[in-house]
Motif scaffolding. Structure first.
Motif, mmCIF file in Angstrom:
data_model
loop_
_atom_site.group_PDB
_atom_site.id
_atom_site.type_symbol
_atom_site.label_atom_id
_atom_site.label_comp_id
_atom_site.label_asym_id
_atom_site.label_seq_id
_atom_site.Cartn_x
_atom_site.Cartn_y
_atom_site.Cartn_z
ATOM 1 N N LYS A 354 -6.295 -9.613 2.507
ATOM 2 C CA LYS A 354 -5.464 -8.472 3.259
ATOM 3 C C LYS A 354 -4.866 -8.952 4.448
ATOM 4 O O LYS A 354 -3.691 -8.304 4.771
ATOM 5 N N ARG A 357 -1.457 -10.377 3.143
ATOM 6 C CA ARG A 357 -0.560 -9.201 2.890
ATOM 7 C C ARG A 357 -0.079 -8.445 3.973
ATOM 8 O O ARG A 357 1.233 -8.185 4.079
ATOM 9 N N ASN A 358 -0.633 -8.172 5.134
ATOM 10 C CA ASN A 358 -0.517 -7.216 6.136
ATOM 11 C C ASN A 358 -0.381 -7.589 7.453
ATOM 12 O O ASN A 358 0.256 -6.754 8.371
ATOM 13 N N SER A 359 -0.613 -8.712 7.988
ATOM 14 C CA SER A 359 -0.789 -9.252 9.195
ATOM 15 C C SER A 359 0.475 -10.018 9.531
ATOM 16 O O SER A 359 0.739 -10.702 8.694
ATOM 17 N N ASP A 410 8.029 -2.066 5.109
ATOM 18 C CA ASP A 410 6.903 -3.107 5.099
ATOM 19 C C ASP A 410 6.925 -4.291 5.294
ATOM 20 O O ASP A 410 6.195 -5.095 5.783
ATOM 21 N N VAL A 414 5.661 -7.195 8.690
ATOM 22 C CA VAL A 414 4.868 -8.412 8.731
ATOM 23 C C VAL A 414 5.870 -9.664 9.103
ATOM 24 O O VAL A 414 5.376 -10.684 9.137
#
Length: 537
Positions: A354, A357-359, A410, A414
């Protein structure tokens, strides 16, 4: 998603089922939406064909959770409700199957264990013994009998043969299904295979019934995938290998315990570049490659960038991965939040995935096989090979980790120094691309230095462009389509008489056909492709 629905409805899966053909194969490029296609098919069969229960087989447990998320977020046609608001989707657990479950997600090993009345691990626990093996050491070929012979299946009253109406087999190219074939054939159900990389055995198992094909060039042309560039890091060891003379003391490490012992060589030990990253690991080589990678990252690999792109490094085993991640932190002067490994030895891999993918903090991940295939990390822009895959199929799957597209907002959340992902870079540091097993052919056949977009367009206008240049033009226009504004896109569509994606798709399709047709037929095909591109320019 262009690839998914088209592969199902424009292809022949539903016709194949209507014709009562027991097996069907869907070949789709990695990252083009195989799971999305499976969810779409599942919904249509449950909603319109009176299907009662569907089994979705994955080759690793973490991919089962990823598939579950895809089912949960899928918006159905019609009233717009989520799939899981209409149908129950559950992983296979030790508690067995509930009568109200419509979709069951499992690995073949977990299903086999339940058929044999053996314990099944909790679905939230990743146990390598219950996953398909991609490392080549056989550790994923679990059956409880200690060998690799095909397994036998007896009747199970808890899971009778009529339990499922349809079985969807993700990554069905795996050789593991030769061994586990009895599990699939135990059930009286239609079988649908999904893969990007079928082999001869795959076609044989599915009775040569290829109902849909969606290739990587088509996916790039449609904007479903991004194209890639290749960057090679060459050292003396990757060019020539080395010889260690007799009498030298060398370390040998146990891959399971990480215990290292030293022994003196009785004879000269020579190894080839092919063995580097497979049976031979050189710590000095790792550091040299990583320092070279860092030094060239913002000048040659991602020129003009300031943030390390999301990078996945492939290691040969867990010990190798540990060595690499420690060296990454040292070379980049960063800590655990910047670089980590995701392997079966690591706890809470879901949280790490996670974060990857997102940080914005976690930039580099080292893996062996846990996320080398199938796992979706859309912001990923760089694949660094410090492992030489044992097969062309595995290499193709690993390469596919970088091909996913991502929404611009998106992506920038990141990766602050870039607003769009329009390519990924494959960095070869162990000579993967020199192997006959590896076939890395991006849609673009030329770099910008070799031929500019302006020159490609001029050659299109004079119809002097060849098939390889048509491929390059298709790739450049696909990247351009991700960068231009809606108004610019509309203007190009008006000029061409078709959307830019359709122009690019036509270019890619004509170039592929021209290559297959041979020199005699190439001219007419290229002229046909060039005609549309000429209108747009």
């Amino acid at each position: 998603m262009p690839g998914g629905p088209r592969a199902l409805h424009g292809g022949g899966l539903e016709r194949s089922l209507a014709d009562d053909r027991p097996r069907a194969l869907i070949q789709m490029a990695t990252g083009a939406g195989k799971t999305y296609a499976a969810v779409t098919s599942s919904y249509r069969l449950l909603a319109h064909a009176k299907a009662h229960r569907i089994l979705f087989l994955v080759d690793r447990n973490n991919l089962g959770r990823q598939a579950g998320e895809e089912f949960a977020t899928y918006v159905t046609a019609g009233d717009g409700r989520k799939f899981t608001e209409l149908y129950n989707v559950e992983p296979l657990t030790a508690a067995g199957l509930r009568g109200s479950t419509h979709v069951v997600i499992s690995t073949v090993q977990r299903l086999y264990a339940m058929l044999r009345g053996r314990p099944v691990p909790d679905p939230d626990v990743d146990d390598r013994a219950f996953d398909a093996d991609t490392s080549g050491d056989g550790s994923g070929d679990w059956s409880g009998d200690g060998d690799d012979e095909p397994i036998d299946i007896a009747y199970s009253a808890d899971i009778p043969p009529e339990t499922f109406d349809l079985i969807i087999v993700d990554e069905c190219h795996r050789s593991i299904y030769g061994r586990w074939r009895a599990v699939l054939e135990y059930f009286d159900a239609y079988l649908v295979g999904l893969t990007a990389t079928p082999v001869k055995q795959t076609f044989g198992f599915f009775h040569q019934n290829l109902v849909s094909e969606y290739t990587y060039p088509q996916a790039v042309a449609d904007g479903v995938n991004v194209d890639f560039d290749v960057y090679r890091i060459r050292t003396e060891l990757t060019r020539h290998g080395a010889t260690i003379e007799a009498g030298i003391t060398v370390p040998r490490r146990d891959r399971r315990t990480r215990q290292q012992r030293y022994e003196e060589l009785d004879d000269d030990f020579s190894w080839t570049p092919e063995q580097l990253g497979r049976s031979v690991v050189s710590p000095n080589q790792i550091e040299l490659v990583l320092r070279t990678f860092k030094d060239r990252l913002f000048t040659e690999i991602f020129p003009g960038r300031t943030h390390v792109p999301k990078t996945l490094i492939f290691a040969k085993d867990d010990n190798h991965a540990e060595d690499i991640v420690m060296k990454v932190r040292e070379v980049f002067g960063q800590g655990n939040e910047f670089a980590t490994k995701i392997t079966y030895s690591v706890r809470d891999t879901d949280s790490l995935l996670k974060a990857f993918r997102n940080s914005a903090e976690l930039r580099i991940v080292v893996t062996v096989d846990m996320i080398a295939t199938g796992t979706d990390v859309r912001p990923l822009e760089c694949l660094l090979f410090l492992r030489n895959p044992r097969s062309a199929v595995l290499f193709e799957q690993m390469k596919g980790r970088g091909s996913r597209t991502i929404d611009g907002d998106d992506f920038q959340a990141v990766t602050p120094d870039s607003s769009v992902k329009n390519r990924f870079v494959l960095v070869d540091a162990v000579g993967v691309l020199e192997s006959e097993r590896a076939e890395a052919a991006p849609l673009a056949q030329h770099t910008e230095k070799q031929i500019s977009l302006d020159k490609l367009l001029r050659k299109t206008g004079t119809l002097t462009i060849d098939a390889d240049e048509v491929c390059t033009l298709a790739s450049r226009l696909a990247r351009l389509n991700q960068q231009i504004t809606p108004d610019e896109r509309a203007e190009l569509e008006q000029l061409a008489g078709a959307p830019l994606t359709a122009v690019v798709s036509s270019l890619a399709r004509c170039a592929d056909t021209a290559r297959r047709a041979g020199p005699g037929a190439q001219r007419a095909l290229v002229e046909d492709a060039g005609g549309r591109a000429k209108k747009a320019t």
